[in-house]
Design a protein around this motif. Structure first.
Motif, PDB file in Angstrom:
ATOM      1  N   SER A   1       4.588   2.913  -7.111  1.00  0.00           N
ATOM      2  CA  SER A   1       4.560   3.009  -8.305  1.00  0.00           C
ATOM      3  C   SER A   1       3.785   1.985  -9.657  1.00  0.00           C
ATOM      4  CB  SER A   1       5.717   3.157  -8.966  1.00  0.00           C
ATOM      5  OG  SER A   1       5.696   4.093 -10.238  1.00  0.00           O
TER       6      SER A   1
ATOM      7  N   SER B   1       0.875  -2.268 -14.508  1.00  0.00           N
ATOM      8  CA  SER B   1      -0.864  -1.391 -14.182  1.00  0.00           C
ATOM      9  C   SER B   1      -1.533  -1.721 -14.382  1.00  0.00           C
ATOM     10  CB  SER B   1      -0.425   0.047 -15.150  1.00  0.00           C
ATOM     11  OG  SER B   1       0.200  -0.013 -16.719  1.00  0.00           O
TER      12      SER B   1
ATOM     13  N   THR C   1       2.249   3.332  -0.468  1.00  0.00           N
ATOM     14  CA  THR C   1       2.060   3.777  -1.592  1.00  0.00           C
ATOM     15  C   THR C   1       3.218   3.109  -2.632  1.00  0.00           C
ATOM     16  OG1 THR C   1       0.957   5.865  -1.162  1.00  0.00           O
ATOM     17  CG2 THR C   1       2.334   6.142  -2.677  1.00  0.00           C
TER      18      THR C   1
ATOM     19  N   ASP D   1       5.719  -1.898 -17.269  1.00  0.00           N
ATOM     20  CA  ASP D   1       5.138  -1.059 -17.248  1.00  0.00           C
ATOM     21  C   ASP D   1       3.665  -1.450 -17.556  1.00  0.00           C
ATOM     22  OD1 ASP D   1       6.706   0.007 -15.685  1.00  0.00           O
ATOM     23  OD2 ASP D   1       6.808   1.621 -16.243  1.00  0.00           O
TER      24      ASP D   1
ATOM     25  N   ASP E   1       5.833   4.476 -14.340  1.00  0.00           N
ATOM     26  CA  ASP E   1       6.264   5.329 -14.913  1.00  0.00           C
ATOM     27  C   ASP E   1       5.732   6.039 -16.244  1.00  0.00           C
ATOM     28  OD1 ASP E   1       7.426   5.144 -12.131  1.00  0.00           O
ATOM     29  OD2 ASP E   1       9.309   4.352 -13.221  1.00  0.00           O
TER      30      ASP E   1
ATOM     31  N   VAL F   1       3.983   9.583 -12.833  1.00  0.00           N
ATOM     32  CA  VAL F   1       4.248   8.489 -12.313  1.00  0.00           C
ATOM     33  C   VAL F   1       2.697   7.692 -12.233  1.00  0.00           C
ATOM     34  CG1 VAL F   1       4.933   6.783 -10.445  1.00  0.00           C
ATOM     35  CG2 VAL F   1       6.367   8.424 -11.673  1.00  0.00           C
TER      36      VAL F   1
ATOM     37  N   GLN G   1       0.845   6.558  -9.536  1.00  0.00           N
ATOM     38  CA  GLN G   1       0.774   5.721  -8.157  1.00  0.00           C
ATOM     39  C   GLN G   1      -0.654   4.944  -7.687  1.00  0.00           C
ATOM     40  OE1 GLN G   1       1.860   9.010  -5.765  1.00  0.00           O
ATOM     41  NE2 GLN G   1       3.580   8.688  -5.974  1.00  0.00           N
TER      42      GLN G   1
END
Length: 166
Positions: A122, A64, A120, A60, A125, A111, A113
């Motif tokens: 993710s 991100s 859209t 993650d 999380d 989340v 987004q």
């Protein structure tokens, strides 16, 4: 010759039987080994659970940060006010050979987004405290990622990315 009899006695002087104390020691030894094996299996299960949680946080974090850095680098404009303090959402826009692009970031029910050109998905999380700040061309993004069901495993992220540097 002696006549054969139906009752014969065996000579056990050279044979040795298992006595109760030997049996008890054997059972105790096997129980100890069994306990050690069960304990090692429990520790293995816990280690596997922890490593899975660490991996999830790492994935993650990687996903991100990759998207945030990319979008901020290519952006020529943002809705983050210069020196205006922290805000919980951000929009980055740019134009390239594919046309004009708009990417929005927000935190929805834990989340992060990313909505880019009306698509859209993710980006990560289990996010808390997503904030965006701007000082000149420097955009600061900060947030925390926590593993699900494992509050002892988390990653605090602070990114300082130059707007339009790409």
């Amino acid at each position: 010759m002696k006549p054969a009899t139906s009752t014969r006695k065996k000579d056990r002087s050279g044979e040795r039987g298992v006595i109760l104390i030997e049996f008890v020691i054997s059972v105790a030894f096997m129980a100890t080994l069994g306990g050690l094996v069960v304990n090692m299996m429990g520790q293995g299960w816990e280690l596997n659970s922890r490593n899975s949680a660490v991996l999830e946080v790492a994935v993650d974090t990687s996903t991100s940060t990759t998207w945030l850095v990319r979008d901020i680098h290519v952006a020529t404009a943002t809705d983050i006010s210069d020196g205006g303090g922290a805000q919980s959402t951000a929009q980055f826009t740019w134009t390239d050979s594919g046309g004009a692009h708009v990417c929005d970031y927000s935190l929805v029910s834990g989340v992060m987004q990313r909505t880019c050109d009306s698509v859209t998905f993710s980006a990560a999380d289990n996010i808390t405290n997503l904030t965006f700040e701007r000082a000149g061309d420097l955009v600061t993004v900060s947030y925390a990622i926590t593993a699900p069901n494992r509050t002892d495993i988390s990653d605090d992220i602070v990114l300082n990315v130059a707007l339009g540097a790409g």
